[in-house]
Design an enzyme around this catalytic site. Structure first.
Site, PDB file in Angstrom:
ATOM      1  N   GLN A 110      12.333  10.949   2.908  1.00  0.00           N
ATOM      2  CA  GLN A 110      12.478  12.359   3.272  1.00  0.00           C
ATOM      3  C   GLN A 110      12.750  13.229   2.051  1.00  0.00           C
ATOM      4  O   GLN A 110      12.221  14.324   1.923  1.00  0.00           O
ATOM      5  CB  GLN A 110      13.659  12.530   4.247  1.00  0.00           C
ATOM      6  CG  GLN A 110      13.427  11.932   5.615  1.00  0.00           C
ATOM      7  CD  GLN A 110      14.675  12.067   6.481  1.00  0.00           C
ATOM      8  OE1 GLN A 110      15.755  12.355   5.999  1.00  0.00           O
ATOM      9  NE2 GLN A 110      14.532  11.845   7.763  1.00  0.00           N
ATOM     10  N   GLY A 166      12.742  13.407  -1.909  1.00  0.00           N
ATOM     11  CA  GLY A 166      11.776  13.929  -2.849  1.00  0.00           C
ATOM     12  C   GLY A 166      11.712  13.065  -4.080  1.00  0.00           C
ATOM     13  O   GLY A 166      12.033  11.894  -4.055  1.00  0.00           O
ATOM     14  N   GLU A 186      20.478  16.914  -5.112  1.00  0.00           N
ATOM     15  CA  GLU A 186      21.040  15.841  -4.279  1.00  0.00           C
ATOM     16  C   GLU A 186      22.249  15.240  -4.983  1.00  0.00           C
ATOM     17  O   GLU A 186      22.493  15.501  -6.165  1.00  0.00           O
ATOM     18  CB  GLU A 186      19.962  14.776  -4.001  1.00  0.00           C
ATOM     19  CG  GLU A 186      18.838  15.321  -3.119  1.00  0.00           C
ATOM     20  CD  GLU A 186      17.837  14.254  -2.677  1.00  0.00           C
ATOM     21  OE1 GLU A 186      17.910  13.120  -3.185  1.00  0.00           O
ATOM     22  OE2 GLU A 186      16.983  14.560  -1.834  1.00  0.00           O
ATOM     23  N   SER A 206       0.822  -1.216   0.000  1.00  0.00           N
ATOM     24  CA  SER A 206       0.000   0.000   0.000  1.00  0.00           C
ATOM     25  C   SER A 206       0.855   1.265   0.000  1.00  0.00           C
ATOM     26  O   SER A 206       0.465   2.284   0.547  1.00  0.00           O
ATOM     27  CB  SER A 206      -0.924  -0.012   1.218  1.00  0.00           C
ATOM     28  OG  SER A 206      -0.153  -0.075   2.415  1.00  0.00           O
ATOM     29  N   HIS A 229      19.904   0.883   3.018  1.00  0.00           N
ATOM     30  CA  HIS A 229      18.877   1.871   2.693  1.00  0.00           C
ATOM     31  C   HIS A 229      17.955   1.466   1.549  1.00  0.00           C
ATOM     32  O   HIS A 229      16.783   1.813   1.567  1.00  0.00           O
ATOM     33  CB  HIS A 229      19.572   3.189   2.354  1.00  0.00           C
ATOM     34  CG  HIS A 229      18.626   4.314   2.065  1.00  0.00           C
ATOM     35  ND1 HIS A 229      17.653   4.718   2.961  1.00  0.00           N
ATOM     36  CD2 HIS A 229      18.494   5.113   0.976  1.00  0.00           C
ATOM     37  CE1 HIS A 229      16.971   5.727   2.435  1.00  0.00           C
ATOM     38  NE2 HIS A 229      17.447   5.986   1.233  1.00  0.00           N
ATOM     39  N   ALA A 276       3.874   2.654  -5.162  1.00  0.00           N
ATOM     40  CA  ALA A 276       3.685   1.797  -6.346  1.00  0.00           C
ATOM     41  C   ALA A 276       2.312   1.137  -6.330  1.00  0.00           C
ATOM     42  O   ALA A 276       1.573   1.165  -7.318  1.00  0.00           O
ATOM     43  CB  ALA A 276       4.792   0.741  -6.412  1.00  0.00           C
ATOM     44  N   HIS A 315      22.783   3.874   2.884  1.00  0.00           N
ATOM     45  CA  HIS A 315      22.704   5.328   2.984  1.00  0.00           C
ATOM     46  C   HIS A 315      23.858   5.788   3.861  1.00  0.00           C
ATOM     47  O   HIS A 315      24.080   5.231   4.926  1.00  0.00           O
ATOM     48  CB  HIS A 315      21.360   5.769   3.584  1.00  0.00           C
ATOM     49  CG  HIS A 315      21.085   7.220   3.360  1.00  0.00           C
ATOM     50  ND1 HIS A 315      21.774   8.210   4.034  1.00  0.00           N
ATOM     51  CD2 HIS A 315      20.230   7.849   2.537  1.00  0.00           C
ATOM     52  CE1 HIS A 315      21.341   9.387   3.608  1.00  0.00           C
ATOM     53  NE2 HIS A 315      20.401   9.202   2.704  1.00  0.00           N
ATOM     54  N   ARG A 337      26.223   7.994  -3.391  1.00  0.00           N
ATOM     55  CA  ARG A 337      26.106   7.397  -2.054  1.00  0.00           C
ATOM     56  C   ARG A 337      27.112   6.291  -1.767  1.00  0.00           C
ATOM     57  O   ARG A 337      27.610   6.176  -0.656  1.00  0.00           O
ATOM     58  CB  ARG A 337      24.696   6.824  -1.889  1.00  0.00           C
ATOM     59  CG  ARG A 337      23.664   7.895  -1.712  1.00  0.00           C
ATOM     60  CD  ARG A 337      22.285   7.305  -1.656  1.00  0.00           C
ATOM     61  NE  ARG A 337      21.320   8.379  -1.407  1.00  0.00           N
ATOM     62  CZ  ARG A 337      20.028   8.196  -1.337  1.00  0.00           C
ATOM     63  NH1 ARG A 337      19.527   6.990  -1.501  1.00  0.00           N
ATOM     64  NH2 ARG A 337      19.215   9.203  -1.105  1.00  0.00           N
ATOM     65  N   ASP A 379       9.543  -9.918   1.192  1.00  0.00           N
ATOM     66  CA  ASP A 379       8.479 -10.905   0.985  1.00  0.00           C
ATOM     67  C   ASP A 379       8.155 -11.124  -0.489  1.00  0.00           C
ATOM     68  O   ASP A 379       8.036 -12.259  -0.949  1.00  0.00           O
ATOM     69  CB  ASP A 379       7.198 -10.468   1.713  1.00  0.00           C
ATOM     70  CG  ASP A 379       7.430 -10.179   3.188  1.00  0.00           C
ATOM     71  OD1 ASP A 379       8.331 -10.812   3.774  1.00  0.00           O
ATOM     72  OD2 ASP A 379       6.728  -9.331   3.754  1.00  0.00           O
ATOM     73  N   ARG A 416      21.426   3.183  -7.117  1.00  0.00           N
ATOM     74  CA  ARG A 416      20.295   4.077  -7.372  1.00  0.00           C
ATOM     75  C   ARG A 416      20.700   5.538  -7.201  1.00  0.00           C
ATOM     76  O   ARG A 416      21.288   5.912  -6.196  1.00  0.00           O
ATOM     77  CB  ARG A 416      19.160   3.750  -6.396  1.00  0.00           C
ATOM     78  CG  ARG A 416      18.011   4.742  -6.447  1.00  0.00           C
ATOM     79  CD  ARG A 416      16.901   4.323  -5.516  1.00  0.00           C
ATOM     80  NE  ARG A 416      17.215   4.537  -4.118  1.00  0.00           N
ATOM     81  CZ  ARG A 416      16.979   5.661  -3.448  1.00  0.00           C
ATOM     82  NH1 ARG A 416      16.447   6.699  -4.058  1.00  0.00           N
ATOM     83  NH2 ARG A 416      17.262   5.758  -2.166  1.00  0.00           N
TER      84      ARG A 416
END
Length: 529
Positions: free
Chosen positions: A48, A50, A115, A14, A347, A17, A239, A286, A218, A382
């Site tokens: 946090q 965006g 970022e 929920s 992360h 996506a 992270h 990162r 899962d 990522r």
């Protein structure tokens, strides 16, 4: 008598996506959305930073694509990267139409922040709590929609396939899911013509993680057991800056603190160390920042390093980071005058269930979107703020494909009830707690930020022993939420270790001392059940 529930389409998860897919499908079909706990408990609420999109004058799709490919160390699927990035402005417009109150900038433009890894300001945000705002808007729309049924507190156990039909079949088509009702303790049957996995990542495989409690892999484990290929599981993003505090676990200090001038320093001397590791300093990707912090912590025997933005004007800091400022003030740290103690933490899961641009998995009738997948967007690492974007774009894409191909999706056949006739209630829950602790600790120590073949082989040996213990336990006792999660964590940890052992190079997030060089040709790690 076990309960049976039937929908046109079933969505597991929920977050961004799952709810994006559900809202698109609900224009025509009855949709059931299952959440493992509360509807807002997933990773979306925790985001946090965006959402990245090309919105600034002078920025281009090509530039965002290039930044994504560079961060992903060339392993990205360029077609997927182009698809997601070109869909981004439209995805953000849809959220704004749902009432997400993005921060405004000059004129009628949104405020964009920057970022690590981005060559432009392209992050739309709601202060430093974008995910929460997105989650609330999507949830409200789903709650108000007559065609969407939100079903919290259901722990998915396994996907329903041909072998679960009343008339046994060898078909690999997915017809829904068996899920444990946390309230009653009974296993219920949920069937649908199509099922979408939007179950998030596998961060809880590790001792230190910013992921929510339910991020136990899962969907990845269920899809693997159902015969779907899984790809690039060795690429776990750490992270660089999670708050170091023995009382408060998993509080993330957003990348944007470094984006707005925050500096990483040695606590004992106050010396900045990032200039020694990368010319981009604190704005390096990162993986580089996390490895640098890990290196300094190990070299100097530290518990943490400092992230310091106190050289900026106090009102600037309070205005840009109101939630972080307030939270840390409660813990006795005033970030306008003091540095923040930080450590790296797991992360984001860059690998996952292999999907195409329509969100289709290898199993007919099964789609997937978001962190549970390997869509080709992230490659070996990522890029910041591309994750919520992936959820929005692939949630929409999988829903659109289901709608366009509805007539080819057969109605689910009669399905057998969950069989508990040969199991009893457990009398030794301590086994689960012990296995969970053991798993997360050896994954942190042996399959962490810096790896070696010897450590990976030790981890593989331990996971094989754990797998047997958990399988014996699972076949003897009734399922509980903790047992379901442990079974999935063991499965996913095994996939991570096998993938890491398979990759004989260092690329992106996978850094091994035995193979420090990067091979000339990038290749995905694809595991076949």
């Amino acid at each position: 008598m076990a309960e049976h529930h039937s929908f046109d389409v079933l969505v597991l998860g929920s977050g961004a996506a799952g709810l994006t897919a559900a809202l698109t499908l609900a224009q025509q079909y009855k949709v059931g959305v299952l959440a493992k706990g509360g509807l807002s408990d997933g990773a979306t609420s925790w985001a946090q930073g965006g959402i990245a999109a090309v919105l600034e004058p002078g920025d281009t799709f090509d530039s965002h694509i290039e930044d994504t490919m560079i961060a992903g160390a060339g392993l990205n699927n360029r077609q997927a990267v182009e698809f997601v990035i070109e869909s981004a402005p439209e995805a953000i417009a849809r959220l704004a139409a749902l009432g997400v109150p993005f921060n405004s900038g000059e004129g009628d433009q949104w405020h964009l922040t920057r970022e690590g890894g981005h060559s432009h300001r392209r992050i739309v945000h709601v202060d430093d709590a974008t995910g929460w705002a997105v989650q609330q808007a999507l949830e409200k729309s789903a709650h108000d929609h007559p065609n969407i049924t939100l079903v919290p507190d259901r722990v998915a156990i396994d996907l329903i396939m041909g072998r679960h039909q009343q008339r046994f079949s060898t078909s690999g088509r997915i017809h829904g899911v068996y899920a444990l009702n946390r309230g009653t303790g009974l296993v219920e049957t949920f069937t649908a013509r199509a099922t979408i996995l939007a179950t998030g990542g596998a961060g809880r495989t590790y001792l230190y993680s910013t992921a929510p409690r339910g991020a136990t892999g899962d969907g990845i484990a269920m899809a693997w057991r159902a015969g779907c290929r899984v790809s690039n599981m060795e690429f776990m993003q750490f992270h660089p800056t999670c708050l170091y505090n023995l009382e408060v676990k998993n509080f993330l200090i957003t990348e944007a603190v470094r984006g707005e001038g925050g500096q990483l320093k040695i606590p004992t001397t106050g010396e900045r160390f990032m200039p020694r590791f990368d010319t981009r300093e604190e704005l390096a990707p990162r993986d580089i920042v996390a490895r640098a912090i890990d290196h300094e912590i190990k070299r100097l025997g530290l518990d943490y390093v400092h992230l310091d933005i106190s050289h900026k004007p106090p009102e600037f800091v309070r205005e840009h980071f109101p939630n972080i400022h307030a939270k840390l003030l409660e813990l006795g740290i005033d970030i306008t005058t003091q540095p923040i103690p930080v450590v790296p933490a797991q992360h984001y899961t860059c690998g996952g269930v292999l999907i195409d641009l329509d969100g289709r998995t290898d199993a007919p009738g099964l789609y997937a979107a978001g962190e549970v997948t390997q869509s080709g967007l992230h490659g070996a690492n990522r890029l910041a703020s591309n994750s919520l974007l992936e959820c929005l774009v692939f949630g929409e894409a999988s829903a659109r494909h289901i709608m366009a191909n509805w007539d080819g999706l057969p109605d689910p056949p009669p399905i057998r009830d969950w069989d508990e006739s040969r199991v009893t209630d457990s009398d030794e829950e301590v086994v689960i707690a012990q296995c969970w602790r053991e798993l997360r600790r050896f994954m942190w120590n042996f399959v962490g930020i810096v790896r070696t073949t010897k450590r990976l082989e030790r981890a593989k040996h331990r996971i094989d022993l754990l797998r047997q213990e958990v399988q014996d336990y699972y076949s003897a006792f009734r399922v509980t939420p903790d047992l379901v999660e442990l079974r999935n964590l063991v499965e996913v940890a095994d996939l991570i270790i096998r993938s890491a052992l398979h990759r004989h190079e260092s690329r992106g997030l996978h850094y091994t001392l035995d193979y420090p060089k990067t091979l000339p040709v990038p290749a995905d790690t694809i595991l076949v059940p």
